[in-house]
Design a protein around this motif. Sequence first.
Motif, PDB file in Angstrom:
ATOM      1  N   SER A   1      53.400 -11.618 -28.733  1.00  0.00           N
ATOM      2  CA  SER A   1      53.491 -10.341 -29.444  1.00  0.00           C
ATOM      3  C   SER A   1      52.641 -10.327 -30.701  1.00  0.00           C
ATOM      4  O   SER A   1      52.139  -9.268 -31.102  1.00  0.00           O
ATOM      5  N   THR A   2      52.450 -11.484 -31.335  1.00  0.00           N
ATOM      6  CA  THR A   2      51.596 -11.517 -32.533  1.00  0.00           C
ATOM      7  C   THR A   2      50.136 -11.337 -32.155  1.00  0.00           C
ATOM      8  O   THR A   2      49.380 -10.678 -32.874  1.00  0.00           O
ATOM      9  N   VAL A   3      49.741 -11.913 -31.048  1.00  0.00           N
ATOM     10  CA  VAL A   3      48.349 -11.776 -30.572  1.00  0.00           C
ATOM     11  C   VAL A   3      48.071 -10.327 -30.207  1.00  0.00           C
ATOM     12  O   VAL A   3      47.022  -9.760 -30.561  1.00  0.00           O
ATOM     13  N   GLU A   4      49.008  -9.703 -29.503  1.00  0.00           N
ATOM     14  CA  GLU A   4      48.818  -8.307 -29.092  1.00  0.00           C
ATOM     15  C   GLU A   4      48.843  -7.382 -30.299  1.00  0.00           C
ATOM     16  O   GLU A   4      48.118  -6.376 -30.331  1.00  0.00           O
ATOM     17  N   ALA A   5      49.652  -7.709 -31.297  1.00  0.00           N
ATOM     18  CA  ALA A   5      49.674  -6.894 -32.514  1.00  0.00           C
ATOM     19  C   ALA A   5      48.309  -6.901 -33.189  1.00  0.00           C
ATOM     20  O   ALA A   5      47.789  -5.848 -33.607  1.00  0.00           O
ATOM     21  N   ALA A   6      47.718  -8.082 -33.313  1.00  0.00           N
ATOM     22  CA  ALA A   6      46.391  -8.181 -33.925  1.00  0.00           C
ATOM     23  C   ALA A   6      45.350  -7.419 -33.109  1.00  0.00           C
ATOM     24  O   ALA A   6      44.474  -6.738 -33.667  1.00  0.00           O
ATOM     25  N   ALA A   7      45.445  -7.520 -31.772  1.00  0.00           N
ATOM     26  CA  ALA A   7      44.499  -6.811 -30.912  1.00  0.00           C
ATOM     27  C   ALA A   7      44.625  -5.301 -31.073  1.00  0.00           C
ATOM     28  O   ALA A   7      43.620  -4.577 -31.137  1.00  0.00           O
ATOM     29  N   LEU A   8      45.866  -4.798 -31.151  1.00  0.00           N
ATOM     30  CA  LEU A   8      46.070  -3.360 -31.322  1.00  0.00           C
ATOM     31  C   LEU A   8      45.463  -2.871 -32.637  1.00  0.00           C
ATOM     32  O   LEU A   8      44.854  -1.792 -32.691  1.00  0.00           O
ATOM     33  N   CYS A   9      45.628  -3.661 -33.692  1.00  0.00           N
ATOM     34  CA  CYS A   9      45.055  -3.273 -34.986  1.00  0.00           C
ATOM     35  C   CYS A   9      43.531  -3.213 -34.908  1.00  0.00           C
ATOM     36  O   CYS A   9      42.906  -2.300 -35.456  1.00  0.00           O
ATOM     37  N   LYS A  10      42.919  -4.184 -34.244  1.00  0.00           N
ATOM     38  CA  LYS A  10      41.458  -4.170 -34.097  1.00  0.00           C
ATOM     39  C   LYS A  10      41.011  -3.008 -33.216  1.00  0.00           C
ATOM     40  O   LYS A  10      39.977  -2.376 -33.476  1.00  0.00           O
ATOM     41  N   MET A  11      41.793  -2.688 -32.199  1.00  0.00           N
ATOM     42  CA  MET A  11      41.462  -1.539 -31.342  1.00  0.00           C
ATOM     43  C   MET A  11      41.498  -0.249 -32.148  1.00  0.00           C
ATOM     44  O   MET A  11      40.675   0.652 -31.937  1.00  0.00           O
ATOM     45  N   ALA A  12      42.443  -0.149 -33.080  1.00  0.00           N
ATOM     46  CA  ALA A  12      42.480   1.023 -33.961  1.00  0.00           C
ATOM     47  C   ALA A  12      41.249   1.060 -34.852  1.00  0.00           C
ATOM     48  O   ALA A  12      40.672   2.137 -35.090  1.00  0.00           O
ATOM     49  N   ASP A  13      40.824  -0.093 -35.345  1.00  0.00           N
ATOM     50  CA  ASP A  13      39.607  -0.153 -36.167  1.00  0.00           C
ATOM     51  C   ASP A  13      38.395   0.360 -35.394  1.00  0.00           C
ATOM     52  O   ASP A  13      37.489   0.948 -35.980  1.00  0.00           O
ATOM     53  N   ARG A  14      38.387   0.122 -34.085  1.00  0.00           N
ATOM     54  CA  ARG A  14      37.237   0.508 -33.252  1.00  0.00           C
ATOM     55  C   ARG A  14      37.401   1.890 -32.625  1.00  0.00           C
ATOM     56  O   ARG A  14      36.614   2.274 -31.774  1.00  0.00           O
ATOM     57  N   GLY A  15      38.440   2.623 -32.998  1.00  0.00           N
ATOM     58  CA  GLY A  15      38.611   3.984 -32.510  1.00  0.00           C
ATOM     59  C   GLY A  15      39.265   4.108 -31.151  1.00  0.00           C
ATOM     60  O   GLY A  15      39.286   5.193 -30.563  1.00  0.00           O
ATOM     61  N   GLN A  16      39.846   3.020 -30.646  1.00  0.00           N
ATOM     62  CA  GLN A  16      40.546   3.091 -29.362  1.00  0.00           C
ATOM     63  C   GLN A  16      41.965   3.633 -29.512  1.00  0.00           C
ATOM     64  O   GLN A  16      42.586   4.032 -28.530  1.00  0.00           O
ATOM     65  N   ILE A  17      42.470   3.623 -30.726  1.00  0.00           N
ATOM     66  CA  ILE A  17      43.726   4.275 -31.096  1.00  0.00           C
ATOM     67  C   ILE A  17      43.412   5.102 -32.332  1.00  0.00           C
ATOM     68  O   ILE A  17      42.796   4.592 -33.276  1.00  0.00           O
ATOM     69  N   THR A  18      43.804   6.359 -32.340  1.00  0.00           N
ATOM     70  CA  THR A  18      43.383   7.249 -33.424  1.00  0.00           C
ATOM     71  C   THR A  18      44.571   7.970 -34.056  1.00  0.00           C
ATOM     72  O   THR A  18      45.642   8.094 -33.452  1.00  0.00           O
ATOM     73  N   GLY A  19      44.358   8.433 -35.280  1.00  0.00           N
ATOM     74  CA  GLY A  19      45.327   9.311 -35.939  1.00  0.00           C
ATOM     75  C   GLY A  19      46.325   8.620 -36.831  1.00  0.00           C
ATOM     76  O   GLY A  19      47.053   9.283 -37.571  1.00  0.00           O
ATOM     77  N   GLY A  20      46.387   7.283 -36.790  1.00  0.00           N
ATOM     78  CA  GLY A  20      47.342   6.559 -37.616  1.00  0.00           C
ATOM     79  C   GLY A  20      46.707   5.347 -38.257  1.00  0.00           C
ATOM     80  O   GLY A  20      45.553   5.008 -37.983  1.00  0.00           O
ATOM     81  N   VAL A  21      47.470   4.700 -39.135  1.00  0.00           N
ATOM     82  CA  VAL A  21      47.039   3.451 -39.764  1.00  0.00           C
ATOM     83  C   VAL A  21      47.928   2.343 -39.227  1.00  0.00           C
ATOM     84  O   VAL A  21      49.153   2.419 -39.337  1.00  0.00           O
ATOM     85  N   LEU A  22      47.319   1.309 -38.632  1.00  0.00           N
ATOM     86  CA  LEU A  22      48.070   0.236 -38.005  1.00  0.00           C
ATOM     87  C   LEU A  22      48.014  -1.038 -38.839  1.00  0.00           C
ATOM     88  O   LEU A  22      46.999  -1.317 -39.488  1.00  0.00           O
ATOM     89  N   ASP A  23      49.111  -1.814 -38.775  1.00  0.00           N
ATOM     90  CA  ASP A  23      49.117  -3.162 -39.335  1.00  0.00           C
ATOM     91  C   ASP A  23      50.078  -4.003 -38.505  1.00  0.00           C
ATOM     92  O   ASP A  23      51.105  -3.517 -38.022  1.00  0.00           O
ATOM     93  N   GLY A  24      49.714  -5.258 -38.325  1.00  0.00           N
ATOM     94  CA  GLY A  24      50.568  -6.167 -37.585  1.00  0.00           C
ATOM     95  C   GLY A  24      49.816  -7.444 -37.255  1.00  0.00           C
ATOM     96  O   GLY A  24      48.591  -7.491 -37.362  1.00  0.00           O
TER      97      GLY A  24
END
Length: 315
Positions: free
Chosen positions: A193-216
């Motif tokens: 879950s920690t690895v996936e959390a970091a991946a999700l945050c990087k995906m948000a940085d690259r515009g694959q998730i939009t509209g929010g601010v992620l941290d984890g």
Amino acid sequence: MNTATHTNFQRLIFAVETIPSAPTAVVHPCNAAALGGAVDAAKAGIITPILVGPRKKILAAGADAGIDLSPYEIVDAEHSHASAEKAVALVREGRAEMLMKGSLSTDELLGPVVKRDAGLRTARRLSHCFIMDVPGHANVLFITDAAINIFPTLEEKVDIVQNAIDLARALGIETPKVAILSAMEKVNPKLQSTVEAAALCKMADRGQITGGVLDGPLALDNAISPEAARIKGIGGPVAGHADILVVPDLEAGNLLSKSLAFLMNADSAGIVLGARVPITLTSRADSVQSRLASCAVAALVAHRRKEAAAIEGVV
């Protein structure tokens, strides 16, 4: 801490007073709890219910509970599966803008929804979001997913996060703060879950998730407590101020949401996202205010979607 008030939900219910009531297919409402929730929401001006199910059973349940059903349309269906199929058809025909669960299982309700040809699928995966009104906490907390996706993959978590962000924005949070939860704050290859959390945050940085601010990854304490985040030296806009809590799996989400409900006297609203229309999931144990809040959330989402579609049509 005042455990008797849930002012955030009261504001949600008040917010729908300014929009038209949403035509809602209430699926298989064959007991007092299901009928009462739909009728309460109708009397509050939140929905215009279409009761879909066996006519005789619905009328008998209404009579037993002392509920006058004469103002409401009933669409006869032979059994619970047929009720779900007819409710989905009402949405596809444009007669309903929401679905509301009655006295059938969630699997029965969602089965026709996810059918490829005759259902209500979109490119997104379905996910569930609890909106929790916790006494003593300034704002509502969104918890996802605690009801549908048991062990979501990283790819599925992308949709889960995006669905929750879109929901929060529909409810007026312009840039939701999203905490990807785990048991620790550091990435540890031994804890997926920690690895996936970091991946999700990087995906948000690259515009694959939009509209929010992620941290984890973030632990629960430093996701919602500014003091815990300060003590652990975790900075950034999300730590201590999260709007959305993304749990590692359904089990964690279920435990978290029920802990808040039964230990903190939190009220919860539940909604399924990712389909063409919002779907409310209510429980017999829900308070009247929880039922109204679930309907209010879904009605606001449906209204925002109509507004967005109208704008796209003009453009």
